[in-house]
Design an enzyme around this catalytic site. Structure first.
Site, PDB file in Angstrom:
ATOM      1  N   LYS B  45       6.384   9.025 -13.004  1.00  0.00           N
ATOM      2  CA  LYS B  45       7.397   7.954 -12.973  1.00  0.00           C
ATOM      3  C   LYS B  45       8.169   8.035 -11.656  1.00  0.00           C
ATOM      4  O   LYS B  45       8.602   9.119 -11.239  1.00  0.00           O
ATOM      5  CB  LYS B  45       8.353   8.143 -14.149  1.00  0.00           C
ATOM      6  N   CYS B 134       7.580  -2.588  -7.149  1.00  0.00           N
ATOM      7  CA  CYS B 134       8.429  -2.941  -8.289  1.00  0.00           C
ATOM      8  C   CYS B 134       9.161  -4.253  -8.032  1.00  0.00           C
ATOM      9  O   CYS B 134       9.893  -4.372  -7.049  1.00  0.00           O
ATOM     10  CB  CYS B 134       9.432  -1.821  -8.561  1.00  0.00           C
ATOM     11  N   LYS B 172       1.156   1.647  -3.193  1.00  0.00           N
ATOM     12  CA  LYS B 172       1.036   0.768  -4.363  1.00  0.00           C
ATOM     13  C   LYS B 172       1.509  -0.624  -3.980  1.00  0.00           C
ATOM     14  O   LYS B 172       2.658  -0.808  -3.570  1.00  0.00           O
ATOM     15  CB  LYS B 172       1.843   1.316  -5.535  1.00  0.00           C
ATOM     16  N   THR B 200       3.476  -4.800 -11.053  1.00  0.00           N
ATOM     17  CA  THR B 200       3.715  -5.875 -12.027  1.00  0.00           C
ATOM     18  C   THR B 200       4.081  -7.183 -11.329  1.00  0.00           C
ATOM     19  O   THR B 200       4.477  -7.211 -10.173  1.00  0.00           O
ATOM     20  CB  THR B 200       4.825  -5.489 -12.996  1.00  0.00           C
TER      21      THR B 200
END
Lengths: 445, 422
Positions: B45, B134, B172, B200
């Site tokens: 995380k 994010c 990412k 996402t």
């Protein structure tokens, strides 16, 4: 009206054979529906409820819309959801059967939506603008209720003549209590009549309390939905003995009051139709240890639905196939049935006599037909007690229509509802076109 | 049996299934249980300056009976003290030395990056994943997708990380861009050893139609969250494939986005992923979903004769082409197998209302008839048909040699006559 029945009745001992779906179960089951085009389930339903559409509404959380879709086609959708032989109608037609997957439980989904409508007090229909025309409905069973409701939507004043002091007909007095109990049927009838404008004349029997001439004088059209009559007799010695009853008669006692089974250890049900299956299962369920059906034909030829016989057999009902009773015997009340095997031509087989010990015998070999009450009216054809009608319920005499068991010989509640609805629409078209009692009938198509 | 071991950008793993940086990889205890269950690796995380989260944090998108077919969250990076995270990384590495732990990182300044990378590697991280993806909460603070959407910023921070790191660095990527390629190329220029995607997608998962507030609801308000779960797989596959086929890219890919099972994983691998990362399916059903992921992948590889994961990685990439290079003269028509047709006629409704009106009812049977002279071979009927194998799309030999749109435009190649354009 429900208050007229004792709270404790033999039928109240029964629980539902087919359990209702929880809201979660209903959502899952509804989600399985394929939403077929020109769906076979709709074709299979006598009232042609738009089944895929109402199921989709349940799946999407619109239970009220689902109930409305159902009642649009069949105002008796609540009782039909429980009473219909879905195995041979909608559910039997579900395409999942051909995919070797469980068919959609349409009856249970319909019950989910319609029970909710009753629980929530939803109302969907209003009476139409008054037309000034009056329609009599003879008999207060499913056919007349469906017809009256549709006629009220179309604005015609209605009067129901019912010989008993409650409504619902066989839905109230004859349905197996593991499907529907009497008070629920009476509640449904009251719910249907909340549309308003339906005058009720209970305790009024056609030919006795109200004459055909009265009807012709006072109404623009008549719908006859008088159902069937008393249980047929076996016409063998001893059938007047105490302990020998008609099955429809006994079922009514069981539903409305006490089944009178004290001391009954062994019972025989003569016949193998759906009334016989119901009675046999009910006897077992009410504690009669040994219940046997006696039928002159083979298992393959029985009139009752295969799924009903399967359930009866699983419950413990025994059967004697290809046998008839030749005498009911006993000292002051029934003690035994003398029986004999019969061959394919129903000729007794020599030396095949046997005896069934029994404290109770129920005759489930048919019911009398009541069409004769109309036989005096010119233009109406009555054959073997059945009122002849066309696809719209028209009898051939201007203004006179019929539907339900008295016209179809004895079918399902859903058939009565469909026929009542169809007749109501035909009556409306005829009246609008200047037809009706005492007038020339106009095309109804 | 097939060998499931693999590596992405030099990060070696006993199998291709990694926990994505997300709630299931929040703590050492969780990740150790995941390794117990059979997961190959875990992306911790995201570490950074610990934040505080809200209630509630997640929203689900149900499709029919499938709850959580889509999913979103407004949770931020770790809310636990960094020293606790690093201590747990060290403990986990001690117990599971062969299962890679990748530290997902998100900080702002060059000095912060230097500091957190050193601490991560000291704790035992086998690799780093730079969280440039994010789309909620952190991007407003100039991090996350705010970085991933700016190739120049992405490249600069990637280059810092690569400068400071002694272990492989994955970047990412956020899908909240119109074209993923420039962003992958930026990571490459920055020196990344691989990329992981997709993060996402910016989303509002649903609206509470009684309260008139979007979900997930925090008191009387809501905010946009990151969309993920099974429903995003097609978007993820496209972005993975777009990078995999890009000439001059060539970095290893860890695929993310809607992997529920081995089959999804195989699709990601065939389009160029050497590992896959999973979050939503674990959040919905727990770590033990990995058993069939591994088992099913092994069975699949065995059935196809692949002995190593690398044998299959990218195998479908050459077949991902441009529309203008498709053979316009390749012709199929739908055919119905009357023996397996169940008569639902969904194909009639679909063809009449949603396609080219060439499937018709027939008298005396529920089996529909297909007018092959009008059938454009669109597949819609086959998609709606509930009876497996009942409708097939059969090739028709129309006598026309292959010809693409580009051939037609550039060289005048002859195209077959159009069908269904009445």
């Amino acid at each position: 009206m429900p208050a007229e029945f004792p709270v404790e009745r033999s039928e109240t001992a029964f629980t539902d054979y087919k359990l209702p779906l929880s809201p979660a179960q209903a959502a899952v089951e509804a989600g399985r529906c394929l939403f077929c085009h020109d769906a076979p389930c709709v074709t299979a339903c006598p009232t042609h409820i738009d089944i895929p559409q109402f199921i989709r509404k349940i799946a999407n959380g619109n239970d009220r819309g689902a109930a409305k879709t159902i009642f649009e086609s069949n105002i008796l959708g609540m009782s039909c959801a429980r009473v219909c032989p879905v195995e041979v109608l909608c559910v039997g037609a579900c395409v999942y059967n051909d995919l070797d997957e469980p068919p959609i439980q349409i009856g249970k989904l319909q019950r989910h939506a319609t029970d909710r409508a009753f629980d929530e007090g939803w109302r969907f229909f209003k009476a139409g603008a008054p037309t000034g025309r009056r329609v009599a409905l003879v008999g207060g069973g499913p056919a007349s209720l469906a017809a009256a409701h549709e006629l009220r939507r179309l604005g015609h004043a209605c009067t129901i003549f019912e010989r008993r002091d409650f409504l619902g007909g066989l839905n109230t007095t004859g349905i197996a209590p593991h499907k529907l109990k009497a008070d629920r049927s009476v509640t449904e009838a009251a719910w249907v009549l909340e549309i308003g404008g339906v005058e009720l004349r209970t305790g009024a029997e056609i030919g006795r309390d109200v004459s055909l001439a009265d009807l012709e004088r006072d109404f623009d059209a008549v719908f006859v939905g008088i159902g069937l009559g008393a249980d047929s007799r076996a016409k063998v010695p001893g059938e007047d003995l105490p302990g020998v009853l008609g099955a429809v008669d006994w079922i009514e006692r069981m539903k409305l009051g006490d089944a009178g089974l004290a001391g009954v250890r062994r019972a025989v049900v003569v016949g193998a139709g759906n009334t016989a299956m119901d009675a046999a299962r009910e006897l077992l369920a009410l504690g009669v240890p040994q219940v046997t059906t006696l039928y002159r034909g083979t298992e393959d030829a029985m009139g009752g639905y295969a799924h009903e016989w399967r359930a009866a057999r699983v419950a413990g009902v025994r059967a004697e196939w290809r046998a008839v009773t030749t005498a009911f015997e006993g000292a002051g009340r029934l003690e035994r049935l003398r029986c004999v095997r019969v061959d394919e031509a129903r000729t007794p087989v020599a030396g095949s006599q046997f005896t069934l010990e029994a404290d109770l015998a129920l005759l489930a070999i048919g019911q009398s037909r009541l069409g004769a009450v109309l036989a005096g009216l010119k233009g109406i054809t009555v054959e073997s007690g059945i009122v002849r009608v066309d696809a719209h319920g028209f009898t051939g005499r201007p203004g006179w229509y019929a539907g339900g068991d008295c016209a179809n010989g004895g079918k399902e509640v859903v058939n009565a509802a469909a026929e009542g609805m169809a007749a109501a629409r035909a009556i409306d078209r005829a009246l609008a076109a200047g037809g009706g009692i005492g007038r020339k009938e106009v095309p109804r198509g | 049996m097939a060998d499931l071991s693999t590596q992405t950008g030099g990060i070696r793993s006993p199998n291709p299934f990694w926990l994505a940086s997300a709630p299931p990889a929040n703590s050492g205890a969780q990740i150790q249980r995941a390794f117990d269950a059979g997961w190959g690796g875990a992306v911790w995380k995201t570490l950074g300056t610990p934040i505080q989260n809200v209630s509630s944090r997640f929203g689900g998108h149900a499709i029919g009976n499938a709850r959580g077919a889509g999913f979103n969250n407004i949770e931020l990076i770790t809310d636990r003290p960094l020293e606790v995270n690093f201590r747990e990384i060290a403990e986990t590495k001690k117990r599971w030395p062969h299962n890679p732990i990748i530290a997902s990182l998100m900080v702002e300044t060059r000095e912060e990056w230097r500091e957190i990378i050193k601490r991560s590697i000291d704790a035992g991280a086998d690799g780093l994943e730079l969280n440039f993806g994010c789309p909620h909460g952190m991007c407003e603070r100039g991090m996350g997708s705010a970085v991933g959407q700016e190739p120049a910023v992405n490249e600069r921070i990637t280059s810092w990380a690569c400068e400071f790191s002694t272990v492989p660095v994955l970047v990412k990527l956020t899908p909240n861009v119109s074209d993923i390629v420039p962003h992958g190329m930026a990571a490459k220029r920055g020196g990344a050893h691989g990329v992981s995607l997709i993060n996402t997608i910016k989303s509002i998962i649903a609206v509470d139609i009684d309260r008139f507030v979007p979900e997930p609801r925090v008191g009387s308000l809501s905010t946009n969250g990151g969309y993920c779960g099974a429903a995003v797989k097609p978007i993820a596959l496209h972005m993975v494939a777009a990078l995999a086929r890009e000439p001059g890219f060539g970095l290893p890919i860890s695929g993310i986005g809607g992997v529920r099972n081995w089959r999804d994983a195989v699709e990601f691998m065939l389009l160029g992923s050497s590992t896959v990362q999973v979050c939503t399916e674990v959040m919905l059903r727990g770590y033990r979903v990995v058993e069939d992921m591994r088992d099913g992948l092994e069975e699949y590889m065995h059935s196809k004769g692949f002995t190593r994961v690398q044998d299959m990685v990218g195998k479908a990439v050459p077949a991902f082409s441009e529309w203008g290079d498709l053979d316009m003269n390749y012709e199929t028509v739908a055919r119905i197998n009357a023996d397996t047709c169940i008569g639902c006629q969904l194909c009639i409704a679909a063809c009449h209302d949603g396609a080219h009106q060439c499937i018709h009812p027939q008298e005396g049977t529920r089996v529909p008839r297909i007018d092959e002279s009008e059938c454009v071979g669109c597949n819609l009927c086959q998609i709606v048909c509930p009876s497996p194998g009942c409708i097939t799309m059969d090739r028709v030999d129309n006598g026309h040699p292959p010809a693409t749109w580009n051939d037609h435009v550039n060289h005048g190649a002859t195209l077959r006559p159009k069908k269904g354009s009445h």
